[in-house]
Design a protein around this motif. Structure first.
Motif, PDB file in Angstrom:
ATOM      1  N   TRP A  40       2.667  16.272  14.320  1.00 17.45           N
ATOM      2  CA  TRP A  40       1.345  16.664  13.851  1.00 17.45           C
ATOM      3  C   TRP A  40       1.214  18.186  13.974  1.00 17.45           C
ATOM      4  O   TRP A  40       2.060  18.852  14.577  1.00 17.45           O
ATOM      5  CB  TRP A  40       0.249  15.946  14.635  1.00 17.45           C
ATOM      6  CG  TRP A  40       0.169  16.310  16.090  1.00 17.45           C
ATOM      7  CD1 TRP A  40      -0.628  17.262  16.666  1.00 17.45           C
ATOM      8  CD2 TRP A  40       0.920  15.716  17.174  1.00 17.45           C
ATOM      9  NE1 TRP A  40      -0.422  17.300  18.029  1.00 17.45           N
ATOM     10  CE2 TRP A  40       0.516  16.364  18.362  1.00 17.45           C
ATOM     11  CE3 TRP A  40       1.874  14.709  17.240  1.00 17.45           C
ATOM     12  CZ2 TRP A  40       1.048  16.032  19.606  1.00 17.45           C
ATOM     13  CZ3 TRP A  40       2.412  14.380  18.475  1.00 17.45           C
ATOM     14  CH2 TRP A  40       1.997  15.037  19.648  1.00 17.45           C
ATOM     15  N   THR A  41       0.158  18.734  13.390  1.00 13.31           N
ATOM     16  CA  THR A  41      -0.055  20.179  13.385  1.00 13.31           C
ATOM     17  C   THR A  41      -1.380  20.513  14.047  1.00 13.31           C
ATOM     18  O   THR A  41      -2.405  19.896  13.754  1.00 13.31           O
ATOM     19  CB  THR A  41      -0.041  20.729  11.940  1.00 13.31           C
ATOM     20  OG1 THR A  41       1.214  20.409  11.341  1.00 13.31           O
ATOM     21  CG2 THR A  41      -0.229  22.242  11.926  1.00 13.31           C
ATOM     22  N   GLU A  42      -1.350  21.480  14.958  1.00 17.13           N
ATOM     23  CA  GLU A  42      -2.547  21.961  15.649  1.00 17.13           C
ATOM     24  C   GLU A  42      -2.649  23.465  15.445  1.00 17.13           C
ATOM     25  O   GLU A  42      -1.846  24.219  16.004  1.00 17.13           O
ATOM     26  CB  GLU A  42      -2.487  21.640  17.148  1.00 17.13           C
ATOM     27  CG  GLU A  42      -2.401  20.163  17.477  1.00 17.13           C
ATOM     28  CD  GLU A  42      -2.242  19.911  18.977  1.00 17.13           C
ATOM     29  OE1 GLU A  42      -2.245  20.903  19.747  1.00 17.13           O
ATOM     30  OE2 GLU A  42      -2.116  18.748  19.380  1.00 17.13           O
ATOM     31  N   ASN A  43      -3.613  23.907  14.655  1.00 19.60           N
ATOM     32  CA  ASN A  43      -3.806  25.334  14.398  1.00 19.60           C
ATOM     33  C   ASN A  43      -2.514  26.020  13.959  1.00 19.60           C
ATOM     34  O   ASN A  43      -2.197  27.134  14.384  1.00 19.60           O
ATOM     35  CB  ASN A  43      -4.367  26.024  15.645  1.00 19.60           C
ATOM     36  CG  ASN A  43      -5.738  25.515  16.029  1.00 19.60           C
ATOM     37  OD1 ASN A  43      -6.559  25.219  15.164  1.00 19.60           O
ATOM     38  ND2 ASN A  43      -6.000  25.394  17.313  1.00 19.60           N
ATOM     39  N   GLY A  44      -1.767  25.360  13.122  1.00 21.91           N
ATOM     40  CA  GLY A  44      -0.537  25.927  12.599  1.00 21.91           C
ATOM     41  C   GLY A  44       0.700  25.634  13.426  1.00 21.91           C
ATOM     42  O   GLY A  44       1.816  25.836  12.955  1.00 21.91           O
ATOM     43  N   VAL A  45       0.509  25.174  14.653  1.00 19.94           N
ATOM     44  CA  VAL A  45       1.641  24.827  15.516  1.00 19.94           C
ATOM     45  C   VAL A  45       2.096  23.408  15.180  1.00 19.94           C
ATOM     46  O   VAL A  45       1.305  22.460  15.232  1.00 19.94           O
ATOM     47  CB  VAL A  45       1.264  24.922  17.010  1.00 19.94           C
ATOM     48  CG1 VAL A  45       2.437  24.476  17.880  1.00 19.94           C
ATOM     49  CG2 VAL A  45       0.856  26.334  17.365  1.00 19.94           C
ATOM     50  N   ILE A  46       3.354  23.256  14.826  1.00 17.04           N
ATOM     51  CA  ILE A  46       3.906  21.945  14.488  1.00 17.04           C
ATOM     52  C   ILE A  46       4.482  21.321  15.751  1.00 17.04           C
ATOM     53  O   ILE A  46       5.429  21.844  16.340  1.00 17.04           O
ATOM     54  CB  ILE A  46       5.004  22.072  13.412  1.00 17.04           C
ATOM     55  CG1 ILE A  46       4.463  22.807  12.173  1.00 17.04           C
ATOM     56  CG2 ILE A  46       5.539  20.702  13.029  1.00 17.04           C
ATOM     57  CD1 ILE A  46       5.532  23.208  11.191  1.00 17.04           C
ATOM     58  N   VAL A  47       3.879  20.229  16.171  1.00 15.03           N
ATOM     59  CA  VAL A  47       4.311  19.543  17.390  1.00 15.03           C
ATOM     60  C   VAL A  47       5.135  18.320  17.011  1.00 15.03           C
ATOM     61  O   VAL A  47       4.666  17.455  16.268  1.00 15.03           O
ATOM     62  CB  VAL A  47       3.104  19.116  18.256  1.00 15.03           C
ATOM     63  CG1 VAL A  47       3.592  18.487  19.561  1.00 15.03           C
ATOM     64  CG2 VAL A  47       2.193  20.307  18.540  1.00 15.03           C
TER      65      VAL A  47
END
Length: 229
Positions: free
Chosen positions: A87-94
């Motif tokens: 998933w993506t959080e504020n542009g960070v791909i986790v």
């Protein structure tokens, strides 16, 4: 144009416009696109599926379902099959990999790959830039203590995607266990992560026991970001 101020429940299957403030005390079902130019105020307790454009203020819980298999057949033991979430959080791909080593086996050779002794390619994931971004942070957490097999387990990377159980992992460690794992133990690295298209393997961290695992579960989390544009 349809205007309303308070409704108990509403289901929309066609275009509906309102320029007034509206209070909804029931369930809102929208099969098309919901556009709220003035914002949505209040608690949203159900699931939101799809993309959200704009700001979310308050407590937000991101939920991702398991994606397509990103592991080799030799990484599937007798416990829970490997699961990959992204998933993506504020542009960070986790990217999160959940791996159960029960039924997999280790050998008594440092850096050799852990996998199904019957054979099969044993990678547990791959660093694909288009989906994972540039990986800059990796953590590995133990949620169930491994038993019977080698208790010193590393997370390694390799450009080769065909390594099976007992194959040489190459000693290119992302995470070094540094000894036996304990439930709740987490090791994190902020050094350069895997290169583009590298594969991830679990490997023996020392010349320990050669046996099949009867337990052992890990959560591996990788953080990446696309190049800014």
């Amino acid at each position: 144009m349809k205007t309303y101020h308070e409704v108990r429940a509403e289901s929309f299957t066609q275009n509906t416009n309102s320029t007034d403030a509206n209070t909804l005390n029931g369930a809102l079902t929208v099969t098309g696109v919901l556009t709220a130019t003035g914002g949505v105020v209040g608690a949203v307790t159900g699931n939101v599926t799809g993309n959200v454009s704009g700001y979310l203020t308050g407590s937000v819980r991101a939920v991702s379902t398991a994606g397509a298999a990103e592991h080799g057949a030799g990484a599937i033991g007798t416990g829970v099959a490997p699961l990959t979430y992204r998933w993506t959080e504020n542009g960070v791909i986790v990217t999160q990999i959940k791996i159960d080593v029960q039924g997999l086996a280790s050998v008594a050779t440092d850096n050799d790959v852990i996998g199904l002794s019957a054979g099969g390619i044993a990678y547990i994931g791959r660093a694909v830039t288009s989906t994972c971004g540039i990986i800059y942070r990796v953590s590995m957490s133990c949620i169930e203590v491994p038993a019977t097999g080698n208790l010193d387990i590393n997370l390694a990377k390799s450009a080769t995607g065909t390594i099976a159980y007992d194959g040489a992992g190459g000693g290119s460690d992302i995470i070094t266990g540094g000894g036996n794992w304990a439930a709740g133990k987490t090791i994190e690295t902020l050094t350069a992560g895997p290169a583009a298209n590298d594969y991830y393997y679990l490997t023996a961290g020392s010349a320990g026991a050669a046996a099949a695992y009867t337990s052992g579960q890990f959560i591996i989390t990788l953080y990446g970001h696309a190049v800014l544009a």
